[in-house]
Design an enzyme around this catalytic site. Structure first.
Site, mmCIF file in Angstrom:
data_model
loop_
_atom_site.group_PDB
_atom_site.id
_atom_site.type_symbol
_atom_site.label_atom_id
_atom_site.label_comp_id
_atom_site.label_asym_id
_atom_site.label_seq_id
_atom_site.Cartn_x
_atom_site.Cartn_y
_atom_site.Cartn_z
ATOM 1 N N ASP A 19 100.591 4.596 17.036
ATOM 2 C CA ASP A 19 100.674 3.377 16.229
ATOM 3 C C ASP A 19 101.400 2.253 16.954
ATOM 4 O O ASP A 19 100.870 1.148 17.116
ATOM 5 C CB ASP A 19 101.387 3.671 14.899
ATOM 6 C CG ASP A 19 100.613 4.645 14.025
ATOM 7 O OD1 ASP A 19 99.380 4.512 13.946
ATOM 8 O OD2 ASP A 19 101.249 5.532 13.434
ATOM 9 N N ARG A 100 114.866 8.140 9.133
ATOM 10 C CA ARG A 100 114.416 6.749 9.030
ATOM 11 C C ARG A 100 115.547 5.769 8.706
ATOM 12 O O ARG A 100 115.597 4.675 9.288
ATOM 13 C CB ARG A 100 113.300 6.641 7.984
ATOM 14 C CG ARG A 100 112.020 7.399 8.364
ATOM 15 C CD ARG A 100 111.591 7.093 9.759
ATOM 16 N NE ARG A 100 110.294 7.670 10.092
ATOM 17 C CZ ARG A 100 110.008 8.222 11.255
ATOM 18 N NH1 ARG A 100 110.936 8.289 12.201
ATOM 19 N NH2 ARG A 100 108.802 8.702 11.497
ATOM 20 N N ASP A 129 107.210 6.593 4.885
ATOM 21 C CA ASP A 129 108.105 5.938 5.843
ATOM 22 C C ASP A 129 108.180 4.437 5.658
ATOM 23 O O ASP A 129 109.208 3.816 5.928
ATOM 24 C CB ASP A 129 107.680 6.277 7.277
ATOM 25 C CG ASP A 129 108.163 7.642 7.711
ATOM 26 O OD1 ASP A 129 109.044 8.207 7.041
ATOM 27 O OD2 ASP A 129 107.655 8.162 8.724
ATOM 28 N N SER A 181 99.188 13.747 13.718
ATOM 29 C CA SER A 181 100.275 12.808 13.463
ATOM 30 C C SER A 181 101.570 13.610 13.456
ATOM 31 O O SER A 181 101.740 14.524 12.643
ATOM 32 C CB SER A 181 100.070 12.118 12.108
ATOM 33 O OG SER A 181 101.164 11.277 11.817
#
Length: 410
Positions: A19, A100, A129, A181
């Site tokens: 990404d 995160r 996320d 992923s």
């Protein structure tokens, strides 16, 4: 709502994965003349950070910050969650969830220092996320513009991302066949996508390259491994008698757990955005640590406190999963948890064998277990005759209800 200005300086949460690898040139194309500053938070990804600076610069970033957050991550985010006993939906040890906030906090700090007018992240519009990043950004720079390409660009799939990367000569470490992923840090690694999207498919644990932190239980040794973990106020401070900092505790337990097939979990979870998702998580050291901490609490916590703590652990897990780390509620829950952990001191001995964790001994200077009281042998501290009166009082409501029912039946 005020119209958003065209950003001139954008700070990007950069991992170097699929990404974010294509986001840098996409930002340069979408916002002509903008400067892109990449920021990577090192929370124990290891070799994933190799060559990241060169790649970021080549694809259009003006600079890359690589921030070492590993010790802070373990001590200030992971260990409080372990002390709380927080597990999402009974299985997920929150490996991505609590990584995160610390990364997003540092990105917000750098954005303010750099005078940026936007922060960009590569989270999809389907995932959790995006919420975790953006709630943290709101906590530290509430007026900052946020750019989320997955919510506005024309790319619709990971295959199309690879097409974009190939068209722009962006090197990738994955192929279309290995395009899971993944999210990796010192605590865990997650695998999602491809064949895992169908819950009917068995994960290919024994396929070379699938598992990264250890082996499957079938491939683990045929002899058990013993490990002892020492805790002080609910925090692991030593492994096998050797005192070490928190991150090294996790590294050591990852090594032992991975070698013995510990901590591999196949989960269908309920995402915050409303859908169910399926993934495989490897958390070898974390699984051992949770088990050991829970075992020690059976000695050190009284029943009433343990029951309330278990109830609040569910709320703590939801809070972490939902990205609400920087909230008054989390601080209040931590205050409660810290109070419960004052006497959670001692040593736990475990046997690791082919994916299983077996308790092999518990000791604590603050144990509430009294062998003289609990013994089946003769003792001088417990009068068994006292139980008759207790049962009469404890059972009184049952007796009264039964007598009423008998009267009604006559």
């Amino acid at each position: 709502m005020a119209e958003k200005k065209m950003p001139k300086k954008i700070v990007l949460a950069y991992s170097g994965g699929l990404d974010t690898s294509i986001i840098i040139p996409w930002l340069k194309e979408t916002y002509p003349g903008c400067e892109v500053i990449a920021v990577s938070g090192d929370v124990g990804q290891g070799t994933e950070l190799d060559g990241l600076e060169e790649k970021a610069i080549k694809t259009g970033a003006s600079k890359l910050y690589i921030e070492d957050l590993t010790d802070e991550f373990i001590e200030d985010y992971v260990f409080p969650t372990v002390k709380a006993g927080a597990v999402y939906e009974g299985k997920y040890l929150l490996g991505t969830s609590f990584a995160r906030p610390i990364i997003a906090k540092r990105i917000a700090e750098i954005a303010m220092k750099e005078g940026a007018d936007a922060i960009c992240h590569g989270c999809t519009g389907k995932g959790n996320d995006q919420v975790r990043f953006e709630l943290t950004i709101k906590a530290f720079c509430p007026d900052m513009q946020i750019i989320a390409p997955w919510r506005i660009w024309d790319i619709k799939s990971r295959d199309e991302e690879i097409d974009y990367a190939e068209a722009h000569n962006i090197p990738l470490k994955i192929s279309r066949e290995t395009n899971y992923s993944k999210d990796k840090n010192l605590w865990h690694i997650s695998h999602e996508g491809l064949d895992l999207e169908d819950p009917a498919n068995e994960p290919q644990y024994n396929k070379e390259g699938f598992l990264e932190l250890g082996v499957s239980p079938e491939q683990a040794p045929d002899v058990p491994t013993y490990v002892t973990i020492e805790f002080e106020k609910g925090v692991a401070v030593a492994v096998d008698g050797v005192r070490m900092k928190g991150s090294d505790v996790v590294r050591k337990l990852n090594e032992l757990g991975g070698a013995n097939g510990i901590g591999i979990t196949d989960i269908v979870e309920n995402r915050l955005v409303g859908m169910k998702s399926r993934g495989v998580y490897e958390t070898p050291g974390g699984t051992i640590l949770y088990y050991a901490h829970d075992a020690l609490e059976t000695l050190c916590l009284d029943k009433a406190t343990a029951r309330v703590k278990a109830q609040l652990a569910l709320q703590y897990a939801d809070l972490v999963y939902n990205g609400q780390w920087f909230t008054p509620l989390r601080e209040a829950l931590d205050a409660f948890v810290d109070k419960t952990q004052e006497n959670v001191n001692g040593t736990v001995k475990l046997k690791l064998y082919k994916g299983n964790i077996i308790t092999a001994g518990l000791t604590s200077p603050d144990t509430l277990y009294d062998e003289e009281v609990a013994t089946f042998d003769e003792d001088e501290v417990y009068d068994q005759a006292d139980s008759a009166g207790f049962i009469n009082l404890f059972g009184l409501p049952i007796k009264v209800k039964a007598k009423l029912d008998q009267k009604k039946q006559k």
